[in-house]
Motif scaffolding. Structure first.
Motif, PDB file in Angstrom:
ATOM      1  N   ASP A 254      -6.104   5.767   5.690  1.00 59.58           N
ATOM      2  CA  ASP A 254      -6.140   4.414   4.651  1.00 59.58           C
ATOM      3  C   ASP A 254      -6.880   3.688   5.302  1.00 59.58           C
ATOM      4  OD1 ASP A 254      -5.409   2.916   2.228  1.00 59.58           O
ATOM      5  OD2 ASP A 254      -3.677   2.192   3.104  1.00 59.58           O
TER       6      ASP A 254
ATOM      7  N   ASP B 172      -9.331   1.666  18.651  1.00 57.76           N
ATOM      8  CA  ASP B 172     -10.633   1.927  17.407  1.00 57.76           C
ATOM      9  C   ASP B 172     -10.567   3.326  17.374  1.00 57.76           C
ATOM     10  OD1 ASP B 172     -12.692   2.237  15.868  1.00 57.76           O
ATOM     11  OD2 ASP B 172     -13.642   0.576  16.952  1.00 57.76           O
ATOM     12  N   PHE B 173     -10.302   3.848  15.941  1.00 55.59           N
ATOM     13  CA  PHE B 173     -10.592   5.578  15.791  1.00 55.59           C
ATOM     14  C   PHE B 173     -12.049   6.146  15.850  1.00 55.59           C
ATOM     15  CE2 PHE B 173     -10.797   9.277  13.120  1.00 55.59           C
ATOM     16  CZ  PHE B 173     -10.037   9.967  13.723  1.00 55.59           C
TER      17      PHE B 173
ATOM     18  N   SER C 112       0.545  -1.079  -0.067  1.00 57.11           N
ATOM     19  CA  SER C 112      -0.037   0.019   0.057  1.00 57.11           C
ATOM     20  C   SER C 112       0.902   1.330  -0.001  1.00 57.11           C
ATOM     21  CB  SER C 112      -0.848  -0.029   1.068  1.00 57.11           C
ATOM     22  OG  SER C 112      -0.381  -0.144   2.237  1.00 57.11           O
TER      23      SER C 112
ATOM     24  N   PRO D 278       0.051  -2.243   8.669  1.00 57.02           N
ATOM     25  CA  PRO D 278       1.182  -2.589   9.237  1.00 57.02           C
ATOM     26  C   PRO D 278       2.557  -1.544   9.260  1.00 57.02           C
ATOM     27  CG  PRO D 278       1.305  -3.689   7.148  1.00 57.02           C
ATOM     28  CD  PRO D 278      -0.005  -2.901   7.307  1.00 57.02           C
ATOM     29  N   GLY D 279       2.248  -0.464   8.548  1.00 57.40           N
ATOM     30  CA  GLY D 279       3.169   0.623   8.809  1.00 57.40           C
ATOM     31  C   GLY D 279       3.799   1.371   7.572  1.00 57.40           C
ATOM     32  N   GLY D 280       3.138   0.683   6.184  1.00 54.58           N
ATOM     33  CA  GLY D 280       3.939   1.193   5.019  1.00 54.58           C
ATOM     34  C   GLY D 280       3.814   2.667   4.895  1.00 54.58           C
ATOM     35  N   TRP D 281       2.551   3.244   5.066  1.00 55.73           N
ATOM     36  CA  TRP D 281       2.527   4.868   4.837  1.00 55.73           C
ATOM     37  C   TRP D 281       3.212   5.425   5.993  1.00 55.73           C
ATOM     38  CZ3 TRP D 281      -2.848   7.163   3.067  1.00 55.73           C
ATOM     39  CH2 TRP D 281      -3.159   6.536   1.867  1.00 55.73           C
TER      40      TRP D 281
ATOM     41  N   GLY E 184      -5.493   4.487  10.419  1.00 55.06           N
ATOM     42  CA  GLY E 184      -5.636   3.077   9.758  1.00 55.06           C
ATOM     43  C   GLY E 184      -4.076   2.829   9.242  1.00 55.06           C
TER      44      GLY E 184
ATOM     45  N   ASP F 121      -4.076   2.731  14.940  1.00 60.12           N
ATOM     46  CA  ASP F 121      -4.749   1.322  14.399  1.00 60.12           C
ATOM     47  C   ASP F 121      -5.388   0.546  15.241  1.00 60.12           C
ATOM     48  OD1 ASP F 121      -4.513   0.272  11.197  1.00 60.12           O
ATOM     49  OD2 ASP F 121      -5.171  -1.111  12.562  1.00 60.12           O
TER      50      ASP F 121
HETATM   51  C1  LIG Z   1      -5.465  -0.902   4.114  1.00 65.51           C
HETATM   52  S1  LIG Z   1      -4.740  -1.334   5.841  1.00 65.51           S
HETATM   53  C2  LIG Z   1      -3.713   0.343   5.927  1.00 65.51           C
HETATM   54  C3  LIG Z   1      -2.485   0.018   5.445  1.00 65.51           C
HETATM   55  C4  LIG Z   1      -1.630   1.233   5.680  1.00 65.51           C
HETATM   56  N1  LIG Z   1      -1.911   2.339   5.225  1.00 65.51           N
HETATM   57  C5  LIG Z   1      -0.078   0.643   5.235  1.00 65.51           C
HETATM   58  O1  LIG Z   1       0.348   1.339   4.344  1.00 65.51           O
HETATM   59  O2  LIG Z   1       0.544  -0.180   6.041  1.00 65.51           O
HETATM   60  C6  LIG Z   1      -6.288  -0.453   6.779  1.00 65.51           C
HETATM   61  C7  LIG Z   1      -5.995  -0.532   8.106  1.00 65.51           C
HETATM   62  O3  LIG Z   1      -7.271   0.114   8.654  1.00 65.51           O
HETATM   63  C8  LIG Z   1      -7.381  -0.256   9.842  1.00 65.51           C
HETATM   64  N2  LIG Z   1      -8.659   0.095  10.570  1.00 65.51           N
HETATM   65  C9  LIG Z   1      -9.903  -0.486  10.357  1.00 65.51           C
HETATM   66  N3  LIG Z   1     -10.898   0.158  11.046  1.00 65.51           N
HETATM   67  C10 LIG Z   1     -10.344   0.962  11.956  1.00 65.51           C
HETATM   68  C11 LIG Z   1     -10.559   1.671  13.095  1.00 65.51           C
HETATM   69  N4  LIG Z   1     -11.954   1.489  13.333  1.00 65.51           N
HETATM   70  N5  LIG Z   1      -9.595   2.401  13.818  1.00 65.51           N
HETATM   71  C12 LIG Z   1      -8.605   2.075  13.520  1.00 65.51           C
HETATM   72  N6  LIG Z   1      -8.136   1.344  12.490  1.00 65.51           N
HETATM   73  C13 LIG Z   1      -8.599   0.901  11.628  1.00 65.51           C
HETATM   74  C14 LIG Z   1      -7.135  -1.848   9.642  1.00 65.51           C
HETATM   75  O4  LIG Z   1      -6.879  -2.435  11.179  1.00 65.51           O
HETATM   76  C15 LIG Z   1      -6.039  -1.819   8.940  1.00 65.51           C
HETATM   77  O5  LIG Z   1      -4.763  -2.008   9.562  1.00 65.51           O
END
Ligand SMILES: C[S@@+](CC[C@H](N)C(=O)[O-])C[C@H]1O[C@@H](n2cnc3c(N)ncnc32)[C@H](O)[C@@H]1O
Length: 205
Positions: free
Chosen positions: A123, A98-99, A34, A61-64, A58, A82
């Protein structure tokens, strides 16, 4: 596992293993493919600059977060949230939760302190149920929460970048963005799989 579910899992695994962005992420030491979506957005729109204060919603795992921390440098600061845990990254303060929980938003705002936020990136994506109506509603709930936060914490010429899924309800959300920001762009970076309904909305100023 049902036959349909197992064949779609197999298709996902095959696609994932042969994906050039997955291979590139391994080679370049990034945590997730991502990261290339954000890199591609950055290459064209130049949203991140050294010294910025950035919130990454979100983040696991930390890419962004890794890419943002590298781009904004040591004078900048990243606050990441996250619901899943995330391995530490230098220059990134992580809040686990949870956001959509006000306690987590409160914890985040306390960590930010009085700093002016230059960019809010989201994301966040819900766990997909396969039912498009439910998934769309959950995704919108996350988008709305991110927008409420961005409106409260972003500085005047701030940037809000969020992931969304195409659908009828998204038009309303895009219109809401247009009321709050002077420019709103809809972006489909090449690293976003073409068959995915995922798009990114970039709102500025
Ligand atoms: C597509 S992944 C993000 C990838 C991240 N941008 C990266 O580059 O590694 C989406 C993330 O949204 C998180 N997520 C979903 N609902 C959430 C919430 N209510 N609060 C916090 N994080 C949430 C998921 O746990 C997931 O890790």
């Amino acid at each position: 596992m049902s036959k349909t579910k197992s064949s779609s899992s197999k298709r996902w695994l095959h696609e994932h293993n042969s994906d050039v962005y997955v291979k590139r992420a391994h080679q370049e030491g990034y945590r997730a493919r991502s990261v290339y979506k954000l890199q591609e957005i950055q290459a064209i729109h130049k949203i991140l600059k050294p010294g910025m204060v950035v919130v990454d919603l979100g983040a696991a795992p930390g890419g962004w977060s890794e890419f943002v921390a590298k781009t904004i440098g040591k004078s900048g600061k990243v606050f990441a949230v996250d619901i899943l845990s995330m391995q530490p990254i230098a220059g990134v303060e992580f809040i686990h939760g949870d956001f959509t929980d006000p306690k987590i938003v409160n914890a985040l705002s306390q960590r930010i302190g009085g700093a002016e936020v230059d960019a809010v990136l989201s994301d966040m994506a819900p766990n997909l149920s396969g039912c498009s109506v439910t998934d769309q509603a959950r995704s919108l709930e996350l988008l709305e929460a991110a927008l409420v936060f961005a409106k409260k914490f972003l500085k005047l010429k701030g940037i809000f970048l969020c992931k969304a899924f195409q659908g009828a309800e998204l038009i309303k959300f895009t219109n809401e963005l247009r009321k709050n920001f002077s420019t709103v762009k809809i972006i489909k970076p090449p690293a976003s799989r073409s068959r995915s309904k995922e798009i990114f909305l970039l709102a500025q100023n």
